[in-house]
Design a protein around this motif. Structure first.
Motif, PDB file in Angstrom:
ATOM      1  N   CYS A   1      48.937  40.508  51.564  1.00 60.35           N
ATOM      2  CA  CYS A   1      48.260  41.310  52.577  1.00 60.35           C
ATOM      3  C   CYS A   1      47.749  43.186  51.697  1.00 60.35           C
ATOM      4  N   SER A   2      48.921  42.796  51.099  1.00 57.76           N
ATOM      5  CA  SER A   2      49.297  44.851  50.181  1.00 57.76           C
ATOM      6  C   SER A   2      47.588  44.814  48.756  1.00 57.76           C
ATOM      7  N   GLU A   3      48.218  43.400  48.244  1.00 57.21           N
ATOM      8  CA  GLU A   3      47.604  42.738  47.291  1.00 57.21           C
ATOM      9  C   GLU A   3      46.091  42.924  47.576  1.00 57.21           C
ATOM     10  N   PHE A   4      45.992  42.217  48.365  1.00 48.16           N
ATOM     11  CA  PHE A   4      43.860  41.841  49.270  1.00 48.16           C
ATOM     12  C   PHE A   4      43.942  43.579  49.364  1.00 48.16           C
ATOM     13  N   LEU A   5      44.501  44.740  49.889  1.00 45.09           N
ATOM     14  CA  LEU A   5      44.022  45.529  50.252  1.00 45.09           C
ATOM     15  C   LEU A   5      43.346  46.586  48.940  1.00 45.09           C
ATOM     16  N   VAL A   6      44.628  46.110  48.160  1.00 44.45           N
ATOM     17  CA  VAL A   6      43.925  46.980  47.139  1.00 44.45           C
ATOM     18  C   VAL A   6      42.983  46.274  46.250  1.00 44.45           C
ATOM     19  N   LYS A   7      42.632  45.575  45.875  1.00 47.43           N
ATOM     20  CA  LYS A   7      41.913  44.591  45.202  1.00 47.43           C
ATOM     21  C   LYS A   7      40.302  44.703  45.995  1.00 47.43           C
ATOM     22  N   MET A   8      40.247  44.305  47.056  1.00 50.29           N
ATOM     23  CA  MET A   8      38.794  44.257  47.923  1.00 50.29           C
ATOM     24  C   MET A   8      38.232  45.361  48.220  1.00 50.29           C
TER      25      MET A   8
ATOM     26  N   ALA B   1      30.809  31.653  38.109  1.00 50.03           N
ATOM     27  CA  ALA B   1      32.529  31.550  36.960  1.00 50.03           C
ATOM     28  C   ALA B   1      32.759  30.903  35.578  1.00 50.03           C
ATOM     29  N   ALA B   2      31.032  31.809  35.257  1.00 52.09           N
ATOM     30  CA  ALA B   2      31.389  30.932  33.260  1.00 52.09           C
ATOM     31  C   ALA B   2      31.755  32.494  32.987  1.00 52.09           C
ATOM     32  N   PHE B   3      31.551  33.688  33.127  1.00 52.79           N
ATOM     33  CA  PHE B   3      32.785  35.043  32.166  1.00 52.79           C
ATOM     34  C   PHE B   3      34.252  34.046  31.490  1.00 52.79           C
ATOM     35  N   LEU B   4      34.223  35.127  30.692  1.00 46.87           N
ATOM     36  CA  LEU B   4      35.662  34.732  30.634  1.00 46.87           C
ATOM     37  C   LEU B   4      36.455  35.364  31.759  1.00 46.87           C
ATOM     38  N   GLY B   5      37.904  34.963  31.934  1.00 50.53           N
ATOM     39  CA  GLY B   5      38.248  35.414  33.035  1.00 50.53           C
ATOM     40  C   GLY B   5      38.996  36.536  32.852  1.00 50.53           C
ATOM     41  N   THR B   6      38.901  37.664  31.870  1.00 51.54           N
ATOM     42  CA  THR B   6      39.919  38.692  31.367  1.00 51.54           C
ATOM     43  C   THR B   6      38.748  39.847  31.979  1.00 51.54           C
ATOM     44  N   HIS B   7      37.574  39.442  31.858  1.00 50.93           N
ATOM     45  CA  HIS B   7      36.465  40.545  32.009  1.00 50.93           C
ATOM     46  C   HIS B   7      35.623  39.943  33.391  1.00 50.93           C
ATOM     47  N   GLN B   8      35.653  39.182  34.236  1.00 49.41           N
ATOM     48  CA  GLN B   8      36.050  38.353  35.729  1.00 49.41           C
ATOM     49  C   GLN B   8      34.733  39.967  36.783  1.00 49.41           C
ATOM     50  N   ASP B   9      36.194  40.638  36.299  1.00 52.91           N
ATOM     51  CA  ASP B   9      36.211  41.891  37.999  1.00 52.91           C
ATOM     52  C   ASP B   9      34.732  42.732  37.132  1.00 52.91           C
ATOM     53  N   MET B  10      34.498  43.265  35.688  1.00 50.70           N
ATOM     54  CA  MET B  10      32.773  43.518  35.115  1.00 50.70           C
ATOM     55  C   MET B  10      32.482  42.895  36.123  1.00 50.70           C
TER      56      MET B  10
ATOM     57  N   LYS C   1      28.590  34.983  48.715  1.00 52.78           N
ATOM     58  CA  LYS C   1      29.452  34.209  47.787  1.00 52.78           C
ATOM     59  C   LYS C   1      30.022  34.967  46.643  1.00 52.78           C
ATOM     60  N   THR C   2      29.846  35.964  46.453  1.00 45.94           N
ATOM     61  CA  THR C   2      29.955  37.060  45.654  1.00 45.94           C
ATOM     62  C   THR C   2      31.343  37.259  45.776  1.00 45.94           C
ATOM     63  N   MET C   3      31.038  38.047  47.316  1.00 48.07           N
ATOM     64  CA  MET C   3      32.642  37.671  47.771  1.00 48.07           C
ATOM     65  C   MET C   3      33.437  37.461  47.809  1.00 48.07           C
ATOM     66  N   LEU C   4      33.575  36.336  48.235  1.00 49.34           N
ATOM     67  CA  LEU C   4      34.318  34.971  48.335  1.00 49.34           C
ATOM     68  C   LEU C   4      34.737  34.354  46.868  1.00 49.34           C
ATOM     69  N   ASP C   5      34.319  35.175  45.597  1.00 49.15           N
ATOM     70  CA  ASP C   5      34.455  34.463  44.301  1.00 49.15           C
ATOM     71  C   ASP C   5      35.112  35.343  43.953  1.00 49.15           C
ATOM     72  N   ALA C   6      35.282  37.312  43.909  1.00 48.17           N
ATOM     73  CA  ALA C   6      35.961  38.275  44.256  1.00 48.17           C
ATOM     74  C   ALA C   6      37.511  37.932  45.037  1.00 48.17           C
ATOM     75  N   LEU C   7      37.088  37.812  45.870  1.00 45.69           N
ATOM     76  CA  LEU C   7      38.163  37.163  46.942  1.00 45.69           C
ATOM     77  C   LEU C   7      39.515  35.848  45.772  1.00 45.69           C
ATOM     78  N   SER C   8      38.588  34.911  45.606  1.00 47.26           N
ATOM     79  CA  SER C   8      39.273  34.016  44.763  1.00 47.26           C
ATOM     80  C   SER C   8      40.149  34.412  43.071  1.00 47.26           C
ATOM     81  N   TYR C   9      38.659  35.194  43.039  1.00 45.11           N
ATOM     82  CA  TYR C   9      39.794  35.941  41.832  1.00 45.11           C
ATOM     83  C   TYR C   9      40.558  36.725  41.952  1.00 45.11           C
ATOM     84  N   TYR C  10      40.364  37.208  42.483  1.00 46.09           N
ATOM     85  CA  TYR C  10      41.515  38.780  42.754  1.00 46.09           C
ATOM     86  C   TYR C  10      42.701  38.150  43.280  1.00 46.09           C
TER      87      TYR C  10
END
Length: 581
Positions: free
Chosen positions: A514-521, A344-353, A432-441
């Protein structure tokens, strides 16, 4: 019958030496060079050449006329070097794309005398540069509306691996319907770039281009439209940045901040893609969002290389400013932590990268080490796993038959067999990565996730026929309650205990969430497919209006199940899982 036409606007005139009644110009005004094509020359027995509209390093743009369709066109000529290096490929990728808003249509391309030619539609509405001469300042929302089709076109270019590299008001031309379109693409190499251009970011002068380069240019145009001032050239900004914040000139503070971030000299602080910028800017562009996964796949690795290699930042090192040095140190440390699994240390703007980078690495790993559907007796793990199962597992007569023997393997014994692994499909990413991504998005803080329950699935099955194969269904599911607000959200994640690769991801919440979850995940669980926001909402509505349950196989690796709780709670449960064998 052949007609005389004005070389400047292709309007019919009485004689070649007559003053044009439309543009009021005469041929004697044309300052022709002997390196240009002569007016009146016809290419491919179809395209009549007029006056030069512009000239760059390795290219010349002409007014033209299509003698077959009887309409004006633009003819762009490229030297052999530029054509072979870049423009031939660009022409092949762009030919016939009539479906991209904001992109001038390419009608034909060909080679004559070792030079490449591209024929595009002629846009009669004038350039944005001309528009700005009469509209000194434009309201932020109006400027955004004008540039919306341009952003869609730029995102499309990025999705097929093209960086425009020359976005400025002269290359933005109005369609006769009033739609602003982008013409051409920047010539390859840095030799054609003007170092004093307001629209060129520092890394472009170093030859390190990508979607982030065009974002700088788009934001520079937006800044100029709203303030009436050009952005100072990057070279000047590096020495002393005098760029005035846009929030001082615009009422819309959030949009102003988004533009200023897009104009950051530091690539790491800028947006990676048009979609990222549009989201922060507050513009909903479905066409752009659909391309996000492709753009990440195309440019993600190059982005990480650029933002983690200090030797590619000569332009930034010139500043010697303490604030910038510390920011770079923090960013680089964050990237190192992310790549090492720290997250989680990378800048929030580019966490998705970071998530996309991890996804690509996991895809490569999955390709090299494919999961097996059965353990076979000729495999390396078979005998060790079978001995372990028969030694530590509890034989279950009720679920066994003449075809197989079933065993329940206790969780505390799993460490006794390192070769043990599930024989079922999983998604690419680990727990871990999936939960981190879920929390972020989904904008959920880690401290708000509370484990409420877990289930252990313990089945191993040995087939008794001549194949002597084994199936291993050993995995774990954890359920979490999201402790914030009164939304009553819940999350469940199922994963292979041995390597923690995810096989199931579940979200319980409102229709919007739920819609947001589907689009992001979905792009992370199954990058081969996606759902737009509208498609996700339509699916949820269909479930609510129907039997309150529906299942959709998105592709061979991902199944979507939707359940509606009923009118009393008015919530949904959406599950992404790998199809069962």
């Amino acid at each position: 019958m052949e007609q005389n036409r004005c070389i400047f606007c292709m309007h019919v005139i009485d004689g070649a030496d007559q003053l044009c009644p439309a543009c009021k110009k005469g041929i004697w005004e044309y300052q022709w060079k002997n390196t240009w094509l002569e007016p009146g020359l016809v290419l491919q027995d179809r395209y009549s050449i007029g006056a030069v509209l512009g000239e760059g390093a390795g290219s010349v743009t002409y007014m033209g006329y299509d003698l077959v369709l009887e309409q004006r066109v633009v003819v762009k000529e490229y030297t052999k070097d530029v054509w072979d290096r870049q423009k031939g490929r660009d022409a092949r990728l762009l030919f016939g794309r009539f479906d991209v808003r904001g992109l001038a249509i390419e009608k034909e391309y060909f080679i004559v005398n070792e030079k490449g030619y591209v024929i595009t539609e002629y846009l009669p509405g004038g350039t944005l540069k001309e528009y700005l001469q009469t509209h000194k300042k434009t309201e932020m929302r109006e400027a955004a509306d004008l540039l919306t089709p341009v952003m869609e076109a730029v995102a499309f270019l990025h999705s097929i691996g093209i960086v425009h590299g020359a976005i400025h008001p002269e290359h933005l031309v109005f369609h006769e319907e009033g739609r602003l379109c982008i013409v051409g693409t920047g010539d390859a190499g840095t030799e054609s770039m003007e170092e004093n251009s307001p629209y060129i970011p520092p890394e472009q002068l170093e030859g390190r281009t990508g979607p982030w380069t065009d974002i700088y240019a788009v934001c520079a145009v937006l800044y100029e439209m709203v303030t009436g001032r050009k952005v100072p050239p990057a070279g000047e900004r590096i020495k002393k940045d005098r760029l005035k914040k846009l929030t001082a000139d615009a009422e819309l503070e959030t949009e102003g901040e988004a533009v200023m971030q897009g104009l950051s000299l530091d690539v790491q602080m800028r947006y990676f893609s048009v979609g990222n910028f549009a989201e922060q800017f507050g513009v909903q562009l479905e066409a752009v969002q659909r391309l996000e996964g492709v753009i990440r796949q195309e440019w993600g690795e190059e982005w990480l290389q650029l933002t983690t290699q200090t030797d590619g930042k000569k332009y930034w090192e010139q500043q010697h400013r303490r604030k910038v040095r510390w920011r770079r140190i923090v960013v680089l440390a964050g990237v190192i932590l992310c790549l090492a699994g720290g997250g989680a240390a990378f800048l929030g703007t580019h966490q998705d990268m970071i998530f996309q980078y991890k996804l690509r690495q996991a895809q490569k790993e999955a390709e090299e080490h494919k999961r097996v559907k059965y353990l076979t007796k000729d495999g390396d793990e078979y005998q060790a796993v079978r001995t372990f199962v028969e030694t530590y597992g509890e034989y279950e007569e009720s679920t066994s038959n003449g075809m197989w023997k079933s065993y329940a393997v206790p969780e505390d014994a799993l460490e006794q067999c390192r070769q043990l692994r599930g024989t079922y499909d999983t998604f690419y990413l680990d727990k871990k990565t999936m939960l981190d991504a879920l929390s972020y998005y989904m904008n959920i803080k880690n401290e708000d996730l509370n484990l409420t329950d877990h289930m252990y699935y313990d089945t191993a099955r040995i087939f008794a026929d001549e194949t002597e194969t084994m199936k291993i269904w050993i995995w774990k599911e954890e359920k979490y309650a999201v402790d914030y607000g009164s939304m009553g959200e819940e999350i469940a994640i199922g994963y292979d205990i041995m390597n923690e690769q995810v096989k199931k991801l579940e979200f319980h919440g409102t229709k919007e969430r739920c819609s947001e979850f589907l689009v992001k995940m979905i792009p992370l669980t199954s990058p081969e497919t996606y759902l737009t926001s509208e498609e996700a909402k339509d699916l949820l509505e269909a479930c609510k209006a129907g039997e309150q349950f529906c299942g959709v196989k998105l592709n061979a690796k991902c199944r979507l199940i939707v359940r509606y709780s009923g009118e009393e709670k008015d919530t949904y449960e959406v599950t992404l899982s790998v199809p069962e064998d």
